[in-house]
Scaffold this motif. Structure first.
Motif, PDB file in Angstrom:
ATOM      1  N   SER A   1       2.912 -28.053  12.469  1.00 13.48           N
ATOM      2  CA  SER A   1       3.847 -26.941  12.250  1.00 13.48           C
ATOM      3  C   SER A   1       4.096 -26.185  13.548  1.00 13.48           C
TER       4      SER A   1
ATOM      5  N   GLN B   1       7.724 -25.319   5.547  1.00 15.94           N
ATOM      6  CA  GLN B   1       6.837 -25.633   4.435  1.00 15.94           C
ATOM      7  C   GLN B   1       7.126 -24.625   3.318  1.00 15.94           C
TER       8      GLN B   1
ATOM      9  N   ASP C   1       9.344 -29.721   7.407  1.00 19.42           N
ATOM     10  CA  ASP C   1       7.884 -29.577   7.424  1.00 19.42           C
ATOM     11  C   ASP C   1       7.371 -29.725   5.993  1.00 19.42           C
ATOM     12  N   GLU C   2       6.827 -30.869   5.688  1.00 21.82           N
ATOM     13  CA  GLU C   2       6.303 -31.175   4.362  1.00 21.82           C
ATOM     14  C   GLU C   2       7.226 -30.739   3.224  1.00 21.82           C
TER      15      GLU C   2
HETATM   16 MG    MG Z   1       1.784 -27.224   8.751  1.00 19.17          MG
END
Ligand code: MG
Ligand code: ATP
Lengths: 286, 266
Positions: free
Chosen positions: A48, A91, A169-170
């Motif tokens: 991240s 995220q 991000d994810e």
């Molecule tokens: Mg992360």
């Protein structure tokens, strides 16, 4: 299309205190234009932190981020211009929704870009359709949607800016298998439609294997692998050394290979089935 | 985000290890004394005491300076008021404003008092975690329970609030980044535009704060939390010999400084 390049990027959190932590350590790579790259690594390995440098949310203390060969911090249009070219989906992006309606929320990014009302309208409808948010939902409050729908609205909010590099991000954390596959399919579709470059941060080796063509691996702030899927997940993958696993089917095929069966590496269940069927027909496995 | 409220520097110095109740009591005494000292000699000794604690705690000087810096403007302003609006012997005159010797002393005293006050309280919060401070406060105020003051509940509220300050500040930073990634601009524009720019941060922040409050309430309910029940602690606070020594030593020293120096002429 835009070329994103990272040179010797280093980041230290809380420098000079007891909490000092080197989250990035001389990371260098180039994102393949128009490609789909997966970024994997343990929790806390710096993924991240890395992606937040790529669109100028964090400023490098050491090293550089280059967009089309130009340092993103020295560009004409300023750093905001960079953020429209390099879209970043955080995220759990559903927690950033704030507008009264889904439509207005998706329009936030394009409006900030200063696009005309028609362009904003076109981008919003296109992005919503791409992530499977129907017209009937556009007038609803984003807070009334299901978790998966909220997530897709948030992703559409970034896609509506039509960035030429899309970083996620994810994006599939906490979703069911169908939901994961839907979102990743939509990301693929965005990439093909726009000719965009995609960087996907993920904990799921299966997801990465299925969609990415190249893989970056982070470990304790360092970039330890950078290559095509076949190389990073291949039979002599070194991921085990840093405690990461290759996809399950890959690992099973590797064991078959070690026992002397004539199999080649596979990374998805579909490929595995195809290969086994081929072998069964050809009498390769008895 | 930079939230210095109760910014704790972990450490193992004597100052860190001293019982938080002792530190709290001595802090109150120290502040009271700051406002009663009437001689420079008194400030000198109090300053020496403070320097000793700073040295022992190993708190970096820049951290203390950061706390002071924010008050510089207020300090300058009150000093000027003191300098010109105190009656007494003339020092100098600008236009129609007369500065006095008494005013000069009053200004210096204010500067000394406020800055030592800030350094003193910063030392307490830098060397004691907020949770320990709340615990200490609860224990010290326990006698008020007899007067039906809900000390336990208040302490629990404070603990929860403190627990969530870092969570919310981290959340704020994250939401800000997420909106910046969509081109939000918090740095330019008129006051009105900047206030409007806060909406994309505040709405998600409130939504998440309410969600967290809800979740916490459910979790507490599930564990049968009852504010009327007495609770035990994981880490009991125990006064050690060093704590008693420090407490008695300071209880003697601080008043002695006051009484000794206030008789002096400087
Ligand atoms: Mg992360
Ligand atoms: N604001 C911060 N202050 C101090 N340290 C931080 C901060 N943010 C992250 N870190 C530390 O930096 C390291 C890398 O964090 P990062 O969030 O980049 O990891 P990650 O690879 O994204 O992990 P995950 O897979 O859990 O999302 C972690 O060890 C983390 O503790």
């Amino acid at each position: 299309m835009s070329l994103l390049e990272v040179r010797a990027l280093t980041h230290v959190y809380a420098q000079g205190t007891a909490y000092e932590h080197r989250a990035l350590d001389r990371v260098s790579f180039t994102l393949e234009e128009g490609g789909f790259t997966g970024l994997i690594g343990h929790t806390g390995s710096g993924k991240s932190t890395l992606v937040q440098h790529l669109n100028g949310l964090m400023k490098p203390a050491e090293g550089q981020v280059l967009l089309d060969g130009e340092d993103i911090w020295a560009r004409q249009g300023g750093i905001r211009g960079v953020r429209f070219l390099v879209g970043l989906v955080f995220q759990y992006p559903e927690y950033q929704l704030f507008e009264e309606t889904v439509y207005k929320d998706i329009a936030f990014g394009p409006t900030n870009m200063g696009l005309s009302a028609q362009e904003v309208d076109r981008n919003v409808r296109q992005a919503a359709a791409l992530v499977g948010i129907g017209e009937e939902l556009l007038g609803r409050s984003p807070f009334e949607l299901s978790g998966g729908q909220k997530r897709r609205v948030a992703i559409a909010g970034v896609m509506a800016m039509r960035p030429s590099v899309l970083i996620l991000d994810e994006p599939t954390a906490g979703l069911d298998p169908q939901g994961r596959e839907d979102i990743l399919g939509q990301v693929q579709q965005y990439r093909l439609q726009e000719g965009a470059t995609v960087l996907l941060v993920s904990h799921s080796m299966e997801d990465v294997a299925r969609h990415a063509d190249r893989i970056l691996v982070m470990d304790h702030g360092r970039l330890v692998e950078n290559g095509p899927v076949e190389e990073v997940f291949g039979f002599d993958s070194r991921l085990g050394d840093i405690g990461l696993a290759v996809p399950q089917v890959t690992s099973i095929f590797r064991q078959l290979h070690r026992r002397g069966h004539a199999v080649s590496p596979v990374f998805t269940v579909e490929a595995a089935i195809a290969q086994i069927e081929g072998l069964l027909e050809g009498g390769g496995i008895g | 985000m930079n939230v210095t409220l109760g910014q704790y520097f972990p450490g193992h110095s004597l100052t860190h290890r001293t019982d938080p109740r002792v530190k709290l009591v001595l802090e109150v005494l120290f502040i009271a004394e700051l406002f009663m000292v009437k001689r420079y000699a008194g400030f000198l000794l109090m300053g020496a005491l403070l320097a000793l604690v700073v040295h022992n705690s190993k708190i970096p000087l820049w951290a203390l300076w950061r706390g002071l810096r924010r008050l510089l403007l207020i300090l300058a302003f009150t000093s000027l008021l003191n300098l010109f609006y105190t009656d007494g012997r003339e020092l100098f005159t600008i236009w129609r404003l007369t500065a006095t010797w008494e005013g000069l002393h009053a200004a210096l005293f204010t500067i000394l008092r406020i800055s030592m006050l800030i350094v003193g309280t910063s030392l307490l919060t830098f060397t004691t975690s907020p949770i320990m401070l709340t615990d200490a406060l609860e224990r010290l105020l326990a006698p008020l329970k007899k007067l039906r003051v809900p000390v336990g509940e208040l302490a629990m509220m404070m603990t929860i609030a403190l627990r969530f300050i870092p969570v919310l500040s981290e959340e704020t930073a994250k939401i800000m980044s997420a909106q910046k990634a969509r081109g939000a601009d918090f740095e330019s524009g008129s006051v009105f535009q900047r206030a409007r720019a806060l909406i994309p941060i505040l709405v998600p922040l409130f939504v998440s704060a309410f969600r967290r409050a809800d979740e916490l309430a459910v979790a507490m309910e599930c564990r049968c939390y009852d504010s009327a029940m007495p609770r035990s602690r994981l880490k009991e606070m125990r006064m050690k010999r060093a704590d008693y020594l420090i407490l008695t030593g300071m209880l003697l020293l601080i008043p002695a400084i006051l009484m000794g120096t206030n008789r002096l002429w400087i």
